[in-house]
Design a protein around this motif. Structure first.
Motif, PDB file in Angstrom:
ATOM      1  N   CYS A 172       0.857  -1.183   0.000  1.00  0.00           N
ATOM      2  CA  CYS A 172       0.000   0.000   0.000  1.00  0.00           C
ATOM      3  C   CYS A 172       0.893   1.234   0.000  1.00  0.00           C
ATOM      4  N   SER A 173       0.703   2.109  -0.955  1.00  0.00           N
ATOM      5  CA  SER A 173       1.539   3.301  -1.076  1.00  0.00           C
ATOM      6  C   SER A 173       1.263   4.321   0.029  1.00  0.00           C
ATOM      7  N   ARG A 174       0.147   4.195   0.713  1.00  0.00           N
ATOM      8  CA  ARG A 174      -0.188   5.132   1.794  1.00  0.00           C
ATOM      9  C   ARG A 174       0.272   4.645   3.162  1.00  0.00           C
ATOM     10  N   THR A 175       0.137   3.330   3.415  1.00  0.00           N
ATOM     11  CA  THR A 175       0.437   2.804   4.749  1.00  0.00           C
ATOM     12  C   THR A 175       1.701   1.954   4.801  1.00  0.00           C
ATOM     13  N   CYS A 186       1.697  -1.167   4.236  1.00  0.00           N
ATOM     14  CA  CYS A 186       1.266  -2.530   4.567  1.00  0.00           C
ATOM     15  C   CYS A 186       1.200  -3.380   3.303  1.00  0.00           C
ATOM     16  N   CYS A 197      -7.591  -2.071  -1.412  1.00  0.00           N
ATOM     17  CA  CYS A 197      -6.789  -2.090  -0.186  1.00  0.00           C
ATOM     18  C   CYS A 197      -7.701  -1.872   1.023  1.00  0.00           C
ATOM     19  N   SER A 198      -7.716  -2.842   1.915  1.00  0.00           N
ATOM     20  CA  SER A 198      -8.544  -2.713   3.114  1.00  0.00           C
ATOM     21  C   SER A 198      -7.918  -1.780   4.154  1.00  0.00           C
ATOM     22  N   TYR A 199      -6.650  -1.403   3.959  1.00  0.00           N
ATOM     23  CA  TYR A 199      -5.984  -0.499   4.906  1.00  0.00           C
ATOM     24  C   TYR A 199      -6.341   0.966   4.645  1.00  0.00           C
ATOM     25  N   CYS A 200      -6.249   1.398   3.387  1.00  0.00           N
ATOM     26  CA  CYS A 200      -6.524   2.806   3.072  1.00  0.00           C
ATOM     27  C   CYS A 200      -7.869   2.987   2.356  1.00  0.00           C
ATOM     28  N   ARG A 201      -8.544   1.851   2.060  1.00  0.00           N
ATOM     29  CA  ARG A 201      -9.871   1.867   1.451  1.00  0.00           C
ATOM     30  C   ARG A 201      -9.874   2.435   0.026  1.00  0.00           C
ATOM     31  N   ARG A 202      -8.776   2.248  -0.690  1.00  0.00           N
ATOM     32  CA  ARG A 202      -8.659   2.693  -2.089  1.00  0.00           C
ATOM     33  C   ARG A 202      -8.177   1.537  -2.957  1.00  0.00           C
ATOM     34  N   HIS A 256      -5.428   0.133  -5.647  1.00  0.00           N
ATOM     35  CA  HIS A 256      -4.040   0.360  -6.059  1.00  0.00           C
ATOM     36  C   HIS A 256      -3.809  -0.337  -7.391  1.00  0.00           C
TER      37      HIS A 256
END
Length: 64
Positions: free
Chosen positions: A8-11, A13, A38-43, A45
């Motif tokens: 994930c480019s945001r987190t 993870c 992505c379930s971490y940032c909700r976007r 990828h």
């Protein structure tokens, strides 16, 4: 078996792509761009083969 993961480019993870394969089959996959939610940032990828890392697992049945 290998589980294809992307970062994930945001987190930072690791996210499972939902694809499980062996090394030989992975090499034969076309180099296309696809997307995974992505379930971490909700976007979503976008990724290609060059973005993948591997999580190795054993696909053996669990003995009861």
């Amino acid at each position: 078996m290998l589980r294809l993961m992307i970062e994930c480019s945001r987190t930072g993870c690791l996210i499972p792509t939902g694809i499980e394969t062996d090394a030989r089959s992975f090499e034969m996959l076309p180099n296309v761009t696809t997307k995974t939610f992505c379930s971490y940032c909700r976007r979503h990828h976008r990724w290609s083969k060059a973005d993948v890392c591997f999580d190795q697992f054993t696909a053996e049945p669990i003995a009861h």
